[in-house]
Enzyme design. Structure first.
Site, PDB file in Angstrom:
ATOM      1  N   ASP A   1      -6.941  17.341 -15.961  1.00 32.38           N
ATOM      2  CA  ASP A   1      -7.260  15.963 -16.331  1.00 32.38           C
ATOM      3  C   ASP A   1      -6.895  15.796 -17.806  1.00 32.38           C
ATOM      4  OD1 ASP A   1      -8.500  13.600 -17.175  1.00 32.38           O
ATOM      5  OD2 ASP A   1     -10.117  13.785 -15.714  1.00 32.38           O
TER       6      ASP A   1
ATOM      7  N   ARG B   1       0.829  -1.216   0.000  1.00 27.06           N
ATOM      8  CA  ARG B   1       0.000   0.000   0.000  1.00 27.06           C
ATOM      9  C   ARG B   1       0.862   1.263   0.000  1.00 27.06           C
ATOM     10  NH1 ARG B   1      -2.342   2.022   4.419  1.00 27.06           N
ATOM     11  NH2 ARG B   1      -2.545  -0.004   5.430  1.00 27.06           N
TER      12      ARG B   1
ATOM     13  N   TYR C   1     -16.063  15.293 -16.306  1.00 25.07           N
ATOM     14  CA  TYR C   1     -16.570  13.918 -16.273  1.00 25.07           C
ATOM     15  C   TYR C   1     -17.607  13.813 -15.133  1.00 25.07           C
ATOM     16  CZ  TYR C   1     -16.691   9.013 -15.034  1.00 25.07           C
ATOM     17  OH  TYR C   1     -17.119   7.761 -14.698  1.00 25.07           O
TER      18      TYR C   1
ATOM     19  N   LYS D   1      -8.106   4.464 -19.750  1.00 24.08           N
ATOM     20  CA  LYS D   1      -8.438   4.859 -21.122  1.00 24.08           C
ATOM     21  C   LYS D   1      -7.233   4.654 -22.046  1.00 24.08           C
ATOM     22  CE  LYS D   1     -12.424   5.829 -19.317  1.00 24.08           C
ATOM     23  NZ  LYS D   1     -12.280   6.226 -17.975  1.00 24.08           N
TER      24      LYS D   1
HETATM   25  C1  3LM Z   1     -16.376   7.717 -19.590  1.00 18.92           C
HETATM   26  N1  3LM Z   1     -14.766   8.253 -17.912  1.00 18.92           N
HETATM   27  O1  3LM Z   1     -16.919   6.869 -20.297  1.00 18.92           O
HETATM   28  P1  3LM Z   1     -11.983   5.883 -13.860  1.00 18.92           P
HETATM   29  N2  3LM Z   1     -11.564  11.583 -15.972  1.00 18.92           N
HETATM   30  C2  3LM Z   1     -12.141  11.474 -17.193  1.00 18.92           C
HETATM   31  C3  3LM Z   1     -12.914  10.364 -17.502  1.00 18.92           C
HETATM   32  O2  3LM Z   1     -13.471  10.296 -18.719  1.00 18.92           O
HETATM   33  C4  3LM Z   1     -13.096   9.342 -16.534  1.00 18.92           C
HETATM   34  C5  3LM Z   1     -12.483   9.489 -15.276  1.00 18.92           C
HETATM   35  C6  3LM Z   1     -11.717  10.622 -15.042  1.00 18.92           C
HETATM   36  C7  3LM Z   1     -15.686   7.325 -18.340  1.00 18.92           C
HETATM   37  C8  3LM Z   1     -15.913   6.187 -17.637  1.00 18.92           C
HETATM   38  S1  3LM Z   1     -18.548   6.166 -16.950  1.00 18.92           S
HETATM   39  C9  3LM Z   1     -19.193   5.122 -15.736  1.00 18.92           C
HETATM   40  C10 3LM Z   1     -17.128   5.348 -17.626  1.00 18.92           C
HETATM   41  C11 3LM Z   1     -11.961  12.574 -18.185  1.00 18.92           C
HETATM   42  C12 3LM Z   1     -13.927   8.139 -16.797  1.00 18.92           C
HETATM   43  C13 3LM Z   1     -12.624   8.439 -14.203  1.00 18.92           C
HETATM   44  O3  3LM Z   1     -12.152   6.031 -12.382  1.00 18.92           O
HETATM   45  O4  3LM Z   1     -10.698   5.181 -14.217  1.00 18.92           O
HETATM   46  O5  3LM Z   1     -13.200   5.326 -14.519  1.00 18.92           O
HETATM   47  O6  3LM Z   1     -11.765   7.372 -14.453  1.00 18.92           O
HETATM   48  O7  3LM Z   1     -16.357   8.944 -19.907  1.00 18.92           O
END
Ligand code: 3LM
Length: 396
Positions: free
Chosen positions: A188, A63, A116, A213
């Site tokens: 971001d 951790r 997001y 992503k």
């Molecule tokens: C999406 N987005 O389909 P995770 N910052 C950005 C993002 O697009 C996302 C995160 C942070 C999507 C996920 S929606 C339920 C599916 C610009 C995620 C968050 O925690 O790794 O999912 O990232 O747009």
């Protein structure tokens, strides 16, 4: 590879392949070993105590750090041109740990009007439960940014391009305003990846990613990463990462390291395919309002060319006949997959109002530019004619 770095800096693709790991001298393993361990054995009780006290380097407990995860962190730090990177269990774990590390009760966060959905959700938690206020502001205009800064503003938090409207914010302006007002700027960079945009080069302080992503690229993991100054990220490691515990597992770090080796070649293909698909959509009689920074018709096309090394793989658009037509078109697709997430080698299509941004109240969603009928397409690396043929048959 560090010894050679100072003589002749390696290029992006070389760093993406090699940085962070040298074949280990004992076994010669070319691939990064997965250190699937929760804890690390101390050579003596005294050494264990010194490691806990921070007086001696060495691993303690996964951790707090793990060699497979450390290799990933070194690679991403080099690609983003940052001092240090810190990996997390998800993009949201990274975003929440960074914001929690930067604010305290009574502070204010200034955000881009376009975020997001779950980032918006986390800001609502901060406001409702922890007395940390936020303002969403149209950051395409400098005056609107500076006039929204309050005495207690501690963070400027932006997405550029924004999910899913693709609006762009001038990174040079944000970096400068942050320095002038001594406010930490967090960007971001998920939609671009470090191959296409490196916000730290523009004077911004911290970059966050949903590594789920483009960095991972294959739709097989959830991960997050933050990049910035070493002191700041080490503080985060030993506070909101350690004590909340949203750490990345070694196997996922291994998958990410493998995915990142091909980041540049994948991004080139995403960009080429997306430009062709966006041009096709723009010329289709049933389609309106195509949002893709690579199109000459995109209102911020010139700014996109200035700060991005490519226009990315995401396109948003509406159909002239609105929401019903959009959902019906999605249902007729045969090759493209109806799924949230983005940046995968597979093309993915989703409906932000009912999916990724459904947590944003309708009034705010409309102000963000997310109409009920808006559809977001993450263009994959398939043959572009196959993607276009599928969209064409679904539209007809
Ligand atoms: C999406 N987005 O389909 P995770 N910052 C950005 C993002 O697009 C996302 C995160 C942070 C999507 C996920 S929606 C339920 C599916 C610009 C995620 C968050 O925690 O790794 O999912 O990232 O747009």
């Amino acid at each position: 590879m560090s010894s050679k770095d100072s003589k002749q800096p390696y290029g992006f693709h070389t760093l993406a392949v090699h940085k962070g790991y040298e074949p280990d001298s004992q076994t010669g393993s070319l691939a990064l070993p997965i250190h699937q361990t929760s804890t690390f054995v101390f050579p003596s009780a005294e050494v264990g105590g010194k490691r806990f006290a921070g007086e001696e380097a060495g691993y303690v407990y996964s951790r707090l750090g793990n060699p497979t995860v450390a290799a990933l962190e070194e690679k991403v730090a080099a690609l983003e041109k940052g001092e240090k990177a810190l990996a997390f269990a998800s993009g949201m774990a990274a975003i929440s740990a960074i914001l929690l590390g930067l604010v305290r009760s009574g502070d204010h966060i200034l955000c881009s009007r376009g975020l997001y959905g779950c980032t918006f959700g986390f800001l609502s938690i901060l406001k409702d439960k922890f007395n940390v206020d936020y303002t969403l502001c149209d950051m395409r205009d400098e005056e609107s940014v500076t006039s929204s800064i309050q005495k207690n503003t501690k963070v400027i938090y932006i997405e550029t391009p924004m999910n899913p409207t693709m609006q762009i914010i001038d990174l040079t302006m944000i970096g400068r305003i942050g320095k002038e007002h001594q406010i930490t700027t967090v960007v971001d960079n998920t939609f671009m990846s470090p191959y296409l945009q490196r916000p730290l080069e523009y004077g911004c302080d911290v970059v966050v990613h949903s590594a789920t992503k483009y960095l991972g690229g294959h739709g097989d993991l959830i991960a997050g990463i933050a990049v910035g100054k070493e002191d700041f990220l080490e503080e985060i490691r030993f506070t909101t990462l350690k004590d909340i515990g949203g750490i990345l597992a070694p196997f996922d770090a291994f998958l990410l390291v493998r995915g990142i080796k091909t980041l540049g070649v994948r991004m080139d293909r995403h960009c080429q395919n997306a430009l062709e698909v966006a041009s096709f959509l723009e010329n289709h009689p049933k389609v309106t309002n195509v949002m893709y920074p690579g199109l000459k018709s995109f209102p911020q096309h010139e700014l996109a060319k200035k700060q991005m090394d490519g226009f990315g793989g995401l396109i948003s658009f509406e159909l002239k006949d609105g929401l019903e037509a959009g959902l019906s078109m999605m249902n007729k697709l045969e090759l493209l997959k109806r799924a949230v997430s983005l940046g995968d080698v597979d093309s993915l299509i989703q409906h932000p109002a009912s999916m990724t941004h459904s947590v944003v109240p309708k009034e705010e969603r409309i102000k963000m530019g997310i109409a009920d009928g808006l559809i977001r397409l993450s263009v994959g690396i398939e043959n572009v004619e196959d993607i276009i043929n599928d969209v064409q048959q679904a539209l007809s």
